[in-house]
Design a protein around this motif. Structure first.
Motif, PDB file in Angstrom:
ATOM      1  N   PHE A   6      29.137  39.251  41.840  1.00 20.98           N
ATOM      2  CA  PHE A   6      30.559  39.228  42.138  1.00 20.98           C
ATOM      3  C   PHE A   6      31.269  40.473  41.607  1.00 20.98           C
ATOM      4  N   LEU A   7      30.625  41.197  40.696  1.00 23.54           N
ATOM      5  CA  LEU A   7      31.246  42.396  40.145  1.00 23.54           C
ATOM      6  C   LEU A   7      30.921  43.645  40.943  1.00 23.54           C
ATOM      7  N   SER A   8      30.119  43.536  41.999  1.00 24.15           N
ATOM      8  CA  SER A   8      29.730  44.719  42.760  1.00 24.15           C
ATOM      9  C   SER A   8      30.925  45.394  43.422  1.00 24.15           C
ATOM     10  N   PHE A   9      31.991  44.653  43.670  1.00 25.57           N
ATOM     11  CA  PHE A   9      33.164  45.245  44.320  1.00 25.57           C
ATOM     12  C   PHE A   9      33.786  46.350  43.471  1.00 25.57           C
ATOM     13  N   LEU A  10      33.526  46.344  42.153  1.00 27.72           N
ATOM     14  CA  LEU A  10      34.081  47.380  41.287  1.00 27.72           C
ATOM     15  C   LEU A  10      33.613  48.774  41.689  1.00 27.72           C
ATOM     16  N   GLU A 258      37.570  32.617  51.434  1.00 28.91           N
ATOM     17  CA  GLU A 258      38.481  33.649  51.934  1.00 28.91           C
ATOM     18  C   GLU A 258      39.091  34.498  50.830  1.00 28.91           C
ATOM     19  N   LEU A 259      38.903  34.116  49.573  1.00 24.61           N
ATOM     20  CA  LEU A 259      39.522  34.837  48.471  1.00 24.61           C
ATOM     21  C   LEU A 259      38.945  36.245  48.333  1.00 24.61           C
ATOM     22  N   PRO A 260      39.752  37.225  47.916  1.00 25.09           N
ATOM     23  CA  PRO A 260      39.231  38.577  47.680  1.00 25.09           C
ATOM     24  C   PRO A 260      38.178  38.574  46.579  1.00 25.09           C
ATOM     25  N   PRO A 261      37.237  39.519  46.614  1.00 25.15           N
ATOM     26  CA  PRO A 261      36.203  39.575  45.574  1.00 25.15           C
ATOM     27  C   PRO A 261      36.779  39.629  44.163  1.00 25.15           C
ATOM     28  N   PHE A 262      37.893  40.334  43.988  1.00 24.96           N
ATOM     29  CA  PHE A 262      38.506  40.423  42.664  1.00 24.96           C
ATOM     30  C   PHE A 262      38.884  39.045  42.134  1.00 24.96           C
ATOM     31  N   VAL A 263      39.479  38.214  42.977  1.00 27.81           N
ATOM     32  CA  VAL A 263      39.898  36.881  42.543  1.00 27.81           C
ATOM     33  C   VAL A 263      38.677  36.011  42.255  1.00 27.81           C
ATOM     34  N   ARG A 264      37.689  36.065  43.156  1.00 29.18           N
ATOM     35  CA  ARG A 264      36.487  35.250  42.929  1.00 29.18           C
ATOM     36  C   ARG A 264      35.786  35.658  41.636  1.00 29.18           C
ATOM     37  N   LEU A 267      37.631  34.356  38.573  1.00 29.04           N
ATOM     38  CA  LEU A 267      37.433  32.926  38.377  1.00 29.04           C
ATOM     39  C   LEU A 267      36.009  32.610  37.919  1.00 29.04           C
ATOM     40  N   VAL A 268      35.021  33.322  38.464  1.00 28.56           N
ATOM     41  CA  VAL A 268      33.637  33.094  38.045  1.00 28.56           C
ATOM     42  C   VAL A 268      33.483  33.349  36.555  1.00 28.56           C
ATOM     43  N   GLN A 269      34.031  34.470  36.086  1.00 29.00           N
ATOM     44  CA  GLN A 269      33.890  34.785  34.663  1.00 29.00           C
ATOM     45  C   GLN A 269      34.655  33.808  33.792  1.00 29.00           C
ATOM     46  N   ARG A 278      34.020  27.562  41.979  1.00 29.08           N
ATOM     47  CA  ARG A 278      34.272  26.901  43.268  1.00 29.08           C
ATOM     48  C   ARG A 278      34.915  25.528  43.064  1.00 29.08           C
ATOM     49  N   ALA A 279      34.416  24.795  42.089  1.00 28.11           N
ATOM     50  CA  ALA A 279      34.952  23.459  41.826  1.00 28.11           C
ATOM     51  C   ALA A 279      36.397  23.551  41.341  1.00 28.11           C
ATOM     52  N   PHE A 280      36.680  24.542  40.519  1.00 27.46           N
ATOM     53  CA  PHE A 280      38.044  24.730  40.040  1.00 27.46           C
ATOM     54  C   PHE A 280      38.975  25.038  41.205  1.00 27.46           C
ATOM     55  N   ALA A 281      38.572  25.973  42.070  1.00 27.53           N
ATOM     56  CA  ALA A 281      39.412  26.346  43.214  1.00 27.53           C
ATOM     57  C   ALA A 281      39.666  25.149  44.128  1.00 27.53           C
ATOM     58  N   ALA A 282      38.660  24.293  44.286  1.00 22.62           N
ATOM     59  CA  ALA A 282      38.817  23.134  45.160  1.00 22.62           C
ATOM     60  C   ALA A 282      39.834  22.133  44.610  1.00 22.62           C
TER      61      ALA A 282
END
Length: 358
Positions: A6-10, A258-264, A267-269, A278-282
């Protein structure tokens, strides 16, 4: 997909420049000088350099504050410590692979804020308990009357050090203010995960105010910013001591894919893994809150606040029986581009509703 991916977008071309640009209004809203912001961010060669560069700016201001304090220049020291706290906080706006370093910087922000208040508002009180930590401040001057209280609740990657301008606006209008970090926020980033049932956090914070002098337990409101807007809504729906709430750029619901990589990535971290995120977002969906939102609610939105995967809280203004909408067409997320167009009005609205309940 692994959590690390998820950090590859950096490393994506153009991400750094876009992030610096989109974060400029947020930094301005947090109280940083825009020219200082440009001086710190312009030399960055990689998004990976953001945390260290911002933390270094915080350190420079902390050192300047220390020198001013040693020379007896208390106001200058307090203001410099406050700027240091802001810069340390901004360092955490990007997901950092080194979570221990991120936790140390968040602790530096908390300590700089403590030192700032020691100079600028010595009467400020530390209030902390299970899953929260923050500062209680009272308006200056005037009789030691029983004051209404507004809790300031931060969002996904935010903390109590970001919203000085909100706190000051409320203090100027006669309310006491408790600005907190909750689970997964600010100084509590390490060792805790975001809490969807944030009304429990607010309830414990209100409990901790019970033995403080000069506060009115029957006049309590909450203002939440970004994800904190959802948290404020849960508090207004489930905590009976909350009598009004303002939701600033809050989400109505999230669509994970649909969330941008930055937001995901953030939240993952903060949630401790992709499945937990994912469970939190739901869980974040205001639909179920609407029937219980019977207290006055002010929904503050920027017309230019468009984030993929995020449904803004605007529909709540039509669904909740006592909700109002303050829409600023040229406002972005958190409305850092439009502070004069929303903050005085929102502060008046909150204090007005609390005053009417006396």
């Amino acid at each position: 997909m692994s959590d690390a991916s998820f950090l590859s977008f950096l490393d994506d071309p153009g991400f750094l420049a876009a992030f610096v640009e989109v974060s400029r209004p947020r930094a301005h809203g947090a109280g940083l000088d825009p020219y200082d912001y440009d001086r710190v961010t312009a030399p960055l060669a990689s998004a990976h350099d953001w945390p260290a560069a911002c933390a270094a700016a915080g350190q420079r201001y902390a050192e300047a504050a220390g020198r001013a304090a040693a020379e007896g220049r208390g106001v200058t020291a307090g203001e410099a410590y406050r700027t240091a706290a802001r810069w340390y906080h901004v360092a955490g706006w990007l997901p950092h692979p080194d979570r221990e370093a991120a936790a140390r910087t968040a602790a530096d922000a908390d300590e700089a804020m403590r030192r700032a208040l020691a100079h600028l508002d010595p009467a400020a009180e530390r209030v902390e308990g299970d899953g929260f930590a923050g500062w209680l401040r009272r308006p200056s001057g005037g009789p030691a009357a029983s004051r209404p209280v507004v809790l300031v609740v931060p969002g996904m990657d935010s903390g109590k050090e970001e919203f000085h301008t909100v706190v000051e606006a409320l203090l100027a209008r006669g309310s006491a203010v408790l600005a907190i970090d909750g689970p997964g926020q600010g100084v509590l980033t390490a060792g805790s995960a975001p809490e969807p049932d944030y009304h429990r956090v607010v309830g414990r914070a209100i409990d901790a105010l019970a033995d403080r002098d000069g506060l009115d337990p029957d006049r309590i409101a909450v203002v939440g910013l970004s994800l904190g807007g959802y948290y404020a809504a849960t508090a207004a729906a489930h905590e009976p001591r909350v009598r009004a709430a303002a939701l600033v750029s809050g989400p109505y619901r999230l669509a994970w894919d649909e969330l941008p990589p930055f937001v995901r990535a953030t939240l993952v971290q903060r949630c401790g893994g992709s499945e937990a995120a994912r469970a939190f977002a739901a869980r974040l969906d205001m639909t179920a809150l609407v029937p219980a939102l019977t207290v006055p609610v002010l929904v503050v939105e920027g017309g230019e606040d468009v984030i993929p995967g995020v449904t803004n809280a605007t529909p709540l203004a039509a669904e909740a029986p006592a909700a109002e909408l303050l829409l600023v067409p040229h406002g972005n997320h958190l409305l850092g581009t439009a502070l004069p167009d929303w903050l005085p009005t929102a502060a008046d609205w909150l204090t007005g509703h609390l005053t009417a309940q006396r």
